[in-house]
Design an enzyme around this catalytic site. Structure first.
Site, PDB file in Angstrom:
ATOM      1  N   SER A  69       0.798  -1.223   0.000  1.00 52.02           N
ATOM      2  CA  SER A  69       0.000   0.000   0.000  1.00 52.02           C
ATOM      3  C   SER A  69       0.832   1.276   0.000  1.00 52.02           C
ATOM      4  O   SER A  69       0.428   2.265  -0.596  1.00 52.02           O
ATOM      5  CB  SER A  69      -0.958  -0.002   1.192  1.00 52.02           C
ATOM      6  OG  SER A  69      -0.264  -0.250   2.390  1.00 52.02           O
TER       7      SER A  69
ATOM      8  N   HIS B 273      -4.946  -3.311  -3.099  1.00 55.73           N
ATOM      9  CA  HIS B 273      -4.447  -2.365  -4.120  1.00 55.73           C
ATOM     10  C   HIS B 273      -4.151  -3.059  -5.444  1.00 55.73           C
ATOM     11  O   HIS B 273      -3.536  -2.467  -6.332  1.00 55.73           O
ATOM     12  CB  HIS B 273      -3.180  -1.671  -3.626  1.00 55.73           C
ATOM     13  CG  HIS B 273      -3.397  -0.869  -2.395  1.00 55.73           C
ATOM     14  ND1 HIS B 273      -3.904   0.414  -2.420  1.00 55.73           N
ATOM     15  CD2 HIS B 273      -3.237  -1.178  -1.087  1.00 55.73           C
ATOM     16  CE1 HIS B 273      -4.017   0.864  -1.185  1.00 55.73           C
ATOM     17  NE2 HIS B 273      -3.625  -0.084  -0.357  1.00 55.73           N
TER      18      HIS B 273
ATOM     19  N   LYS C 267     -11.668   0.422  -2.872  1.00 55.92           N
ATOM     20  CA  LYS C 267     -10.624   1.140  -3.591  1.00 55.92           C
ATOM     21  C   LYS C 267     -10.983   1.196  -5.086  1.00 55.92           C
ATOM     22  O   LYS C 267     -11.832   1.985  -5.455  1.00 55.92           O
ATOM     23  CB  LYS C 267      -9.267   0.511  -3.266  1.00 55.92           C
ATOM     24  CG  LYS C 267      -8.919   0.864  -1.804  1.00 55.92           C
ATOM     25  CD  LYS C 267      -7.755   0.176  -1.192  1.00 55.92           C
ATOM     26  CE  LYS C 267      -7.628   0.650   0.266  1.00 55.92           C
ATOM     27  NZ  LYS C 267      -6.734  -0.158   1.085  1.00 55.92           N
TER      28      LYS C 267
HETATM   29  C1  LIG Z   1      -6.970  -0.420   2.541  1.00 54.16           C
HETATM   30  C2  LIG Z   1      -6.413  -1.742   2.859  1.00 54.16           C
HETATM   31  C3  LIG Z   1      -7.138  -2.655   3.618  1.00 54.16           C
HETATM   32  C4  LIG Z   1      -8.420  -2.289   4.299  1.00 54.16           C
HETATM   33  O1  LIG Z   1      -9.469  -2.209   3.418  1.00 54.16           O
HETATM   34  P1  LIG Z   1     -10.715  -1.294   3.813  1.00 54.16           P
HETATM   35  O2  LIG Z   1     -11.815  -1.792   2.968  1.00 54.16           O
HETATM   36  O3  LIG Z   1     -10.324   0.121   3.549  1.00 54.16           O
HETATM   37  O4  LIG Z   1     -10.954  -1.530   5.284  1.00 54.16           O
HETATM   38  C5  LIG Z   1      -6.624  -3.920   3.776  1.00 54.16           C
HETATM   39  N1  LIG Z   1      -5.430  -4.263   3.249  1.00 54.16           N
HETATM   40  C6  LIG Z   1      -4.694  -3.391   2.549  1.00 54.16           C
HETATM   41  C7  LIG Z   1      -3.394  -3.833   1.970  1.00 54.16           C
HETATM   42  C8  LIG Z   1      -5.148  -2.102   2.347  1.00 54.16           C
HETATM   43  O5  LIG Z   1      -4.403  -1.218   1.692  1.00 54.16           O
END
Ligand SMILES: *Cc1c(COP(=O)(O)O)cnc(C)c1O
Length: 384
Positions: A178, A206, A236
């Site tokens: 991330s 991601h 995302k």
């Molecule tokens: C953003 C993220 C999450 C969490 O996901 P959300 O739906 O925002 O709670 C989990 N793992 C990674 C690698 C992330 O970047």
């Protein structure tokens, strides 16, 4: 009673690490208004720019009209509306897995899955840069945690060699990291998991919509249908909110029965599910969206390099590593003065001394906007 908390906050301020939430007024996938000025968003994970796609907006509104605004309860207690089942089937197909399960967030999916699959008799092998929600899931499981150096499969092999063959094991990694934007060596990790009899789990938060023609890390490495657990988020690239696990039917049935963050939380609303389902269909049917993202990633990497800023075109995440908190805040502030949102990422999100501006590009940015960002980033960096 409050003195302790006030002191803790003071310490954050002294180390330039105090955080606040800003209120923005979004106007499209890449622009927000603050105090009557328009800012370019370079800090979101809305990779495909789908949050303002009219087809997805309509799907969310239709779902609300058809099924209401809230789901009313946890799915095991009050059941589920048809869009849920449809989305889970679509995710399973999209991820080439037997089955899938929706969680309320990616965070809850990680915490609920890892803590259900592992216990105090298990060992978890976790990449040093894994997301906080993976780390929290590992801690909650009470398993022994062995952290291997970032993407270092030799180090992982060494650790695996020191563990008895019959101990229950899980290897877990972000697919796309991330804060760094690099891709885990999932092909080698998968081979190691088979050789050492370990479950393998990849977090595609991601990666979905971003690599492997949008299908994520397993697809990127030609590992369709092989990785035990593919986890991700609907929040995302899919432009909605929620988390998911794609896995075999046994694992999914197991999670339905043992995963506490699934069992004890009210299901997502029809709007969230309707939006995610339409977004997923769009990714599959309209490959142009994905191509636009890939074009913008390549374009931005080139533009940064023209200004002498190191960049690769691996993923839409561009970590501009500055070093200390004060400097990174200064760069972030001058970007802000140029109407660009490039958030300063500081410890504990990244290691001490590696504070950075994390810029992300989406399919919805124009080349003019990308040029503008690179030019003003260069200027901001030369002022520190
Ligand atoms: C953003 C993220 C999450 C969490 O996901 P959300 O739906 O925002 O709670 C989990 N793992 C990674 C690698 C992330 O970047």
């Amino acid at each position: 009673m409050y003195e302790y908390f006030q002191q803790q906050l003071k310490d954050k301020e002294i180390s330039h690490n105090f955080r606040t939430i800003k209120e923005y007024h979004p106007i499209d996938a890449v622009s927000v208004v603050y105090d009557d000025r328009e800012y370019l968003m370079m800090a979101s994970n809305n990779y495909l720019g789908l949050t303002f796609d009219s087809r997805i907006q309509s799907a969310a509104m239709e779902a609300v009209q058809k099924y209401g605004t809230g789901s009313g309860g946890a799915r095991l207690v009050s059941g589920t509306f048809p869009l849920f089942t449809e989305l889970e089937r679509a995710i399973a197909k999209f991820k080439h897995s037997e089955s899938a399960l929706i969680f309320n967030t990616g965070y809850m999916a990680n915490v609920g899955t890892i803590s259900a699959l592992c216990d105090k008799n298990s060992i978890i092998f976790s990449d040093a840069l894994n997301h906080a929600s993976i780390i929290d899931g590992c801690r909650l499981s009470k398993a022994a945690i062995q952290t291997y150096r970032h993407c270092d499969t030799e180090h992982l092999t060494y650790l695996l060699n020191n563990v008895s063959k019959d101990t229950r094991k899980l290897i877990v990694t972000d697919g796309v990291f991330s804060m760094d934007g690099d891709i885990a060596p999932l092909d080698t990790l998968y081979e190691l998991s088979r050789e050492y009899n370990a479950l393998i789990m990849v977090d595609d938060a991601h990666a979905t919509g971003v690599i492997g023609e949008g299908h994520g890390t397993s697809a990127h490495f030609g590992l369709d249908g092989l990785v035990d657990i593919q986890l991700g988020t609907l929040s995302k690239a899919l432009g909605s909110v929620g988390g998911y696990v794609a896995a075999s039917k046994v694992i999914v049935d197991y999670l339905v029965n043992f995963s506490r963050s699934f069992i004890f939380s009210t299901a997502l609303s029809p709007a969230d599910i309707g939006a995610a389902l339409t977004a997923l269909n769009l990714i599959e049917t309209d490959i142009d969206i994905y191509e636009r993202l890939r074009d913008n990633v390549a374009y931005m990497a080139r533009a940064l390099r023209i200004f002498g800023i190191e960049a690769t075109d691996t993923t839409p995440i561009f970590p501009i590593i500055i070093g200390n908190n004060e400097d990174v805040l200064a760069v972030s502030h001058s970007l802000w003065e140029s109407c660009i949102i490039g958030t300063a990422i500081r410890p504990p999100t990244v290691p001490v001394g590696e504070s950075r501006i994390r810029l992300t590009v989406t399919a919805a940015h124009t080349r003019e906007q990308i040029d503008y960002v690179c030019r003003y980033l260069k200027q901001a960096m030369s002022n520190i």
